[in-house]
Design a protein around this motif. Structure first.
Motif, PDB file in Angstrom:
ATOM      1  N   MET A  43       0.969  -1.397   0.034  1.00 50.72           N
ATOM      2  CA  MET A  43      -0.060  -0.113   0.007  1.00 50.72           C
ATOM      3  C   MET A  43       0.739   1.348   0.166  1.00 50.72           C
ATOM      4  N   LEU A  44       2.078   1.188   0.588  1.00 49.44           N
ATOM      5  CA  LEU A  44       2.801   2.323   0.950  1.00 49.44           C
ATOM      6  C   LEU A  44       3.274   2.706  -0.518  1.00 49.44           C
ATOM      7  N   LYS A  45       3.421   1.687  -1.598  1.00 55.67           N
ATOM      8  CA  LYS A  45       3.914   2.039  -3.004  1.00 55.67           C
ATOM      9  C   LYS A  45       3.023   2.895  -3.851  1.00 55.67           C
ATOM     10  N   ASP A  46       1.676   2.714  -3.225  1.00 53.66           N
ATOM     11  CA  ASP A  46       0.629   3.577  -4.054  1.00 53.66           C
ATOM     12  C   ASP A  46       0.447   5.036  -3.512  1.00 53.66           C
ATOM     13  N   ILE A  47       1.250   5.354  -2.611  1.00 57.30           N
ATOM     14  CA  ILE A  47       0.882   6.619  -1.981  1.00 57.30           C
ATOM     15  C   ILE A  47       1.703   7.677  -3.023  1.00 57.30           C
ATOM     16  N   THR A  48       0.987   8.643  -3.589  1.00 59.01           N
ATOM     17  CA  THR A  48       1.453   9.534  -4.420  1.00 59.01           C
ATOM     18  C   THR A  48       1.934  10.852  -3.819  1.00 59.01           C
ATOM     19  N   LEU A  49       1.570  10.988  -2.593  1.00 61.97           N
ATOM     20  CA  LEU A  49       1.887  12.207  -1.763  1.00 61.97           C
ATOM     21  C   LEU A  49       3.362  12.469  -1.669  1.00 61.97           C
ATOM     22  N   GLY A  50       4.142  13.589  -2.030  1.00 65.20           N
ATOM     23  CA  GLY A  50       5.434  13.383  -1.734  1.00 65.20           C
ATOM     24  C   GLY A  50       6.261  13.091  -3.143  1.00 65.20           C
TER      25      GLY A  50
ATOM     26  N   LEU B 157      10.709   6.224   2.745  1.00 59.33           N
ATOM     27  CA  LEU B 157      10.050   5.182   3.824  1.00 59.33           C
ATOM     28  C   LEU B 157       9.372   4.154   2.909  1.00 59.33           C
ATOM     29  N   SER B 158       8.684   4.429   1.902  1.00 56.91           N
ATOM     30  CA  SER B 158       7.878   3.470   1.089  1.00 56.91           C
ATOM     31  C   SER B 158       8.986   2.371   0.414  1.00 56.91           C
ATOM     32  N   GLU B 159      10.093   2.872  -0.095  1.00 62.24           N
ATOM     33  CA  GLU B 159      11.293   2.032  -0.684  1.00 62.24           C
ATOM     34  C   GLU B 159      11.720   1.410   0.680  1.00 62.24           C
ATOM     35  N   GLU B 160      11.935   1.832   1.495  1.00 64.01           N
ATOM     36  CA  GLU B 160      12.634   1.114   2.581  1.00 64.01           C
ATOM     37  C   GLU B 160      11.789   0.028   3.213  1.00 64.01           C
ATOM     38  N   ALA B 161      10.384   0.233   3.259  1.00 62.61           N
ATOM     39  CA  ALA B 161       9.493  -0.738   3.699  1.00 62.61           C
ATOM     40  C   ALA B 161       9.268  -1.896   2.647  1.00 62.61           C
ATOM     41  N   ASP B 162       9.560  -1.737   1.264  1.00 62.14           N
ATOM     42  CA  ASP B 162       9.571  -2.456   0.311  1.00 62.14           C
ATOM     43  C   ASP B 162      10.776  -3.530   0.452  1.00 62.14           C
ATOM     44  N   LYS B 163      11.982  -2.812   0.632  1.00 63.05           N
ATOM     45  CA  LYS B 163      13.171  -3.650   0.723  1.00 63.05           C
ATOM     46  C   LYS B 163      13.091  -4.275   1.860  1.00 63.05           C
ATOM     47  N   ILE B 164      12.517  -3.990   3.113  1.00 61.41           N
ATOM     48  CA  ILE B 164      12.356  -4.806   4.386  1.00 61.41           C
ATOM     49  C   ILE B 164      11.666  -6.104   4.197  1.00 61.41           C
TER      50      ILE B 164
ATOM     51  N   LEU C  46       3.164  -8.237  10.148  1.00 60.88           N
ATOM     52  CA  LEU C  46       3.803  -7.101   9.711  1.00 60.88           C
ATOM     53  C   LEU C  46       4.484  -6.609  10.695  1.00 60.88           C
ATOM     54  N   ILE C  47       4.753  -7.267  12.059  1.00 60.75           N
ATOM     55  CA  ILE C  47       5.800  -6.578  12.899  1.00 60.75           C
ATOM     56  C   ILE C  47       6.969  -6.728  12.660  1.00 60.75           C
ATOM     57  N   PRO C  48       7.665  -7.814  12.024  1.00 61.61           N
ATOM     58  CA  PRO C  48       8.871  -7.852  11.419  1.00 61.61           C
ATOM     59  C   PRO C  48       9.233  -6.783  10.540  1.00 61.61           C
ATOM     60  N   VAL C  49       8.310  -6.088   9.742  1.00 63.30           N
ATOM     61  CA  VAL C  49       8.717  -4.818   8.655  1.00 63.30           C
ATOM     62  C   VAL C  49       8.466  -3.548   9.682  1.00 63.30           C
ATOM     63  N   LEU C  50       7.504  -3.683  10.348  1.00 65.32           N
ATOM     64  CA  LEU C  50       7.262  -2.222  11.107  1.00 65.32           C
ATOM     65  C   LEU C  50       8.369  -1.748  11.939  1.00 65.32           C
ATOM     66  N   VAL C  51       8.897  -2.799  13.000  1.00 65.93           N
ATOM     67  CA  VAL C  51      10.039  -2.452  13.859  1.00 65.93           C
ATOM     68  C   VAL C  51      11.129  -2.072  13.124  1.00 65.93           C
ATOM     69  N   PRO C  52      11.829  -2.621  12.045  1.00 68.51           N
ATOM     70  CA  PRO C  52      12.873  -2.092  11.416  1.00 68.51           C
ATOM     71  C   PRO C  52      12.532  -0.815  10.730  1.00 68.51           C
ATOM     72  N   LEU C  53      11.196  -0.620  10.546  1.00 65.83           N
ATOM     73  CA  LEU C  53      10.964   0.323   9.758  1.00 65.83           C
ATOM     74  C   LEU C  53      11.024   1.682  10.544  1.00 65.83           C
ATOM     75  N   PHE C  54      10.456   1.543  11.757  1.00 63.92           N
ATOM     76  CA  PHE C  54      10.437   2.831  12.538  1.00 63.92           C
ATOM     77  C   PHE C  54      11.949   3.036  13.184  1.00 63.92           C
ATOM     78  N   VAL C  55      12.688   1.957  13.402  1.00 61.66           N
ATOM     79  CA  VAL C  55      14.268   2.180  13.584  1.00 61.66           C
ATOM     80  C   VAL C  55      14.765   3.036  12.648  1.00 61.66           C
ATOM     81  N   SER C  56      14.619   2.444  11.289  1.00 57.22           N
ATOM     82  CA  SER C  56      15.063   3.245  10.183  1.00 57.22           C
ATOM     83  C   SER C  56      14.756   5.006  10.074  1.00 57.22           C
TER      84      SER C  56
END
Length: 267
Positions: free
Chosen positions: A1-8, A171-178, A201-211
């Motif tokens: 879903m993050l990849k579909d965000i056009t804002l920014g 962050l969208s690209e970072e989430a996709d890589k994680i 999704l926890i293994p994705v959200l935790v490193p995403l917030f740290v990043s």
């Protein structure tokens, strides 16, 4: 879903909309949102649709890019539609089962509010996709400079919004890589019920917030190292100046808003 965000995100192209002053696009978007909340009949919707289609065509941004923002909020659109369809009271009941009823007013509200959400996202996407974050920040800072006289920190607010807009695609690209890294380790994000998917999704959200926190800390250190102290006394490499096309754009947008108001009153 993050990849579909056009804002920014910014789509570079050589179009009339791209060449407009960012203040024109910012204030035009505000007036467009006001017009959306004033529309109350089919003629108003046809006018708003024609205006939006014309702006998309003039921007030379692919329509698929505009629809990406709609895909990002499809859950919100579905929730809005369901709530209005089944929980709107009215005298003209079309279908009823126990406490759930579908009325003519409910169908009207479902179409009305769903369209408003879609048009809102697509309309604001025209501004963000045709304006770079730097120009958008400059436009916000100069366009709302009059608020600084009453103590509003206009520059700081514009800077925070600029940084936030820049962080969204990062962050969208970072989430996709994680996510791909976790899938390579055997993680499954598609199977199971809703609760299991949320836990996966926890293994994705935790490193995403740290990043995200690490990037924010690096950015603050970089700004301090460059002796950044706000916008007071700073100059612009490319100062904003209105030209003929900007004034013509203002005339078109105000005429559009006036037409929507007239349609609301007389139709």
């Amino acid at each position: 879903m993050l990849k579909d965000i056009t804002l920014g995100q910014y789509y570079p192209a050589d179009s009339v909309i791209h060449r407009l002053d960012p203040r024109v696009k910012l204030f035009s978007t505000i007036l467009y949102i006001v017009a959306l909340f004033l529309v109350n009949n089919i003629w108003g919707w046809l006018l708003v649709t024609a205006f939006l289609v014309a702006m998309i065509a003039l921007s030379r941004v692919p329509f698929s890019m505009m629809l990406k923002g709609v895909r990002a909020i499809w859950v919100l659109i579905v929730i809005t539609a369901v709530c209005n369809l089944f929980f709107t009271q009215g005298e003209d009941v079309i279908f009823q089962w126990k406490a759930v009823a579908i009325t003519g007013q409910g169908i009207h509200n479902t179409i009305y509010y769903s369209l408003r959400l879609i048009f809102l996202v697509v309309g604001t996407s025209v501004m963000t996709l045709t304006t770079s974050p730097n120009k958008l920040t400059d436009g916000m800072e100069k366009g709302f400079r009059f608020l600084a006289k009453i103590g509003v920190p206009v520059h700081e607010i514009a800077m925070m919004m600029s940084i936030a807009l820049r962080f969204i695609p990062i962050l969208s690209e970072e989430a996709d890589k994680i996510k791909k890294a976790q899938m390579a380790r055997g993680a499954d994000f598609d199977e199971g019920r809703l609760l299991k998917k949320a836990k996966s999704l926890i293994p994705v959200l935790v490193p995403l917030f740290v990043s995200a926190f690490r990037r924010a800390n690096d950015l603050s250190l970089a700004m301090e190292a460059r002796c950044y102290h706000g916008g007071e006394g700073r100059t612009k490499m490319k100062p904003l100046k209105y030209v003929g096309r900007d004034y013509r754009a203002y005339v078109i947008v105000f005429a559009f808003l006036a037409a929507v108001i007239l349609f609301r009153i007389f139709l």
